[in-house]
Design an enzyme around this catalytic site. Structure first.
Site, PDB file in Angstrom:
ATOM      1  N   HIS A  19       0.766  32.478  70.233  1.00 57.71           N
ATOM      2  CA  HIS A  19       0.220  33.568  69.420  1.00 57.71           C
ATOM      3  C   HIS A  19       1.306  34.100  68.489  1.00 57.71           C
ATOM      4  O   HIS A  19       2.473  33.690  68.583  1.00 57.71           O
ATOM      5  CB  HIS A  19      -0.378  34.667  70.302  1.00 57.71           C
TER       6      HIS A  19
ATOM      7  N   ASP B 121       7.891  37.895  69.595  1.00 60.39           N
ATOM      8  CA  ASP B 121       8.715  37.309  70.657  1.00 60.39           C
ATOM      9  C   ASP B 121       8.336  35.863  70.968  1.00 60.39           C
ATOM     10  O   ASP B 121       8.966  35.217  71.805  1.00 60.39           O
ATOM     11  CB  ASP B 121       8.676  38.178  71.933  1.00 60.39           C
ATOM     12  N   HIS B 122       7.315  35.333  70.260  1.00 59.46           N
ATOM     13  CA  HIS B 122       6.927  33.934  70.475  1.00 59.46           C
ATOM     14  C   HIS B 122       7.086  33.079  69.220  1.00 59.46           C
ATOM     15  O   HIS B 122       6.946  31.863  69.278  1.00 59.46           O
ATOM     16  CB  HIS B 122       5.475  33.856  70.957  1.00 59.46           C
TER      17      HIS B 122
HETATM   18 ZN    ZN Z   1       5.151  38.029  74.487  1.00 60.23          ZN
HETATM   19 ZN    ZN Z   2       2.190  38.903  73.062  1.00 62.90          ZN
END
Ligand code: ZN
Ligand code: ZN
Length: 308
Positions: free
Chosen positions: A62, A66-67
């Protein structure tokens, strides 16, 4: 033949206690797949000796920072290095816009083809396959469209019994068909495949589920996987917070692992409120004993299981 997961980042939201945002590399028989790409992924790859040039497919869960905030940096480095091999990029809607807008504003001239594959985050679908594996999406429930990924090896060929080759004087040109399940015609006498072969090696599988709140309908999709990474952002005492932010508790992740009868649960995506992760391990392993704490740099291998 390798089937191993290396965790590059296992913290949630912001880096803390030397823990990085989410990223992992799955090595299946020397095919390297990058799963999520948080900030710091390139540095983590160098630190843990991941050959980034061998990654041809990237799977994004997603678009939370943080990804994904390491992705443009990684693609930029590939271009600076003169990469020519294509990259397949899988992820929810808007990933393409995120990447192409960043590249355009940076006036980055890519040296390699970048193929975007939009993943439907509502349905369990085949998103990628090659000669070795399939990858299916796992619909997750989070604050924005989010998908997990299920990596599965394809069936191995049957093992031919060497003594049968001699006995029936089987020419090598027939071996491939027999390994695929064919019977053999020995001068008019049909030798059934079951007499000629031993069972194939069992296939191995890995399910990646981050970020998500407790979601029981993923259980049939991940049933019996060898390895499950399920986020454990909070302890269960923070259940309300987990529900509000659409994350899972360690106990909930273990309940999913137990109901899905997985081989091993790896925890991760830890809230920065937990410096010592032993509390996460204790809570999860009370429900599912084969729980290990996901740690950066750790390699989780799946060996071939003996068939019962
Ligand atoms: Zn996350
Ligand atoms: Zn998330």
């Amino acid at each position: 033949m390798r089937f191993e997961l290396t965790i590059l980042g296992c913290n949630s939201a912001i880096p803390a206690y030397d823990r990085n945002p989410t990223a992992q590399v799955l090595n299946i028989q020397e095919n390297l797949f990058l799963i999520d790409c948080g900030e710091g992924t390139q540095i983590q790859m160098s630190k843990f000796h991941i050959k980034r040039g061998k990654i041809n497919q990237i799977f994004i869960s997603h678009l939370h920072g943080d990804h994904v905030l390491g992705l443009v940096g990684l693609l930029n480095s590939y271009a600076l290095g003169g990469r020519t091999t294509p990259i397949d990029l899988f992820g929810p809607k808007d990933l393409e816009e995120f990447v192409t807008t960043s590249m355009r504003l940076m006036q980055n001239h890519s040296t390699f083809p970048l193929h975007f594959h939009e993943v439907d985050t509502e349905h369990n679908q085949l998103v990628f396959e090659n000669n070795l594996i399939t990858v299916h999406s796992i619909p997750l429930k989070h604050r924005i469209p989010t998908t997990g990924y299920l990596f599965k090896e394809k069936a191995y060929p049957l093992n031919i019994r060497p003594e049968k080759i001699t006995e029936h004087q089987i020419h090598y040109s027939h071996i491939k068909a027999i390994k695929a399940g064919a019977d053999y015609n020995d001068n008019g006498r049909i030798i059934p495949n079951a007499e000629l072969t031993l069972p194939a090696m069992p296939t191995r599988s890995y399910a990646y589920c981050s970020d998500t709140m407790y979601k029981e309908d993923i259980i049939p999709i991940i049933k019996g996987v060898d390895l499950l990474y399920h986020e454990t952002t909070f302890l269960h005492e923070e259940l309300e917070l987990a529900i509000r932010t659409q994350h899972s508790t360690a106990r909930q992740a273990a309940q999913i692992a137990q109901q899905a009868k997985v081989g091993k649960l790896i925890t991760g995506h830890y809230s920065s409120r937990y410096e010592d992760l032993e509390v996460v391990r204790v809570e999860a392993s009370q429900v599912f004993s084969n729980t290990v704490i996901g740690k950066e740099g750790e390699v989780y291998s799946v060996a071939f299981k003996q068939k019962n």
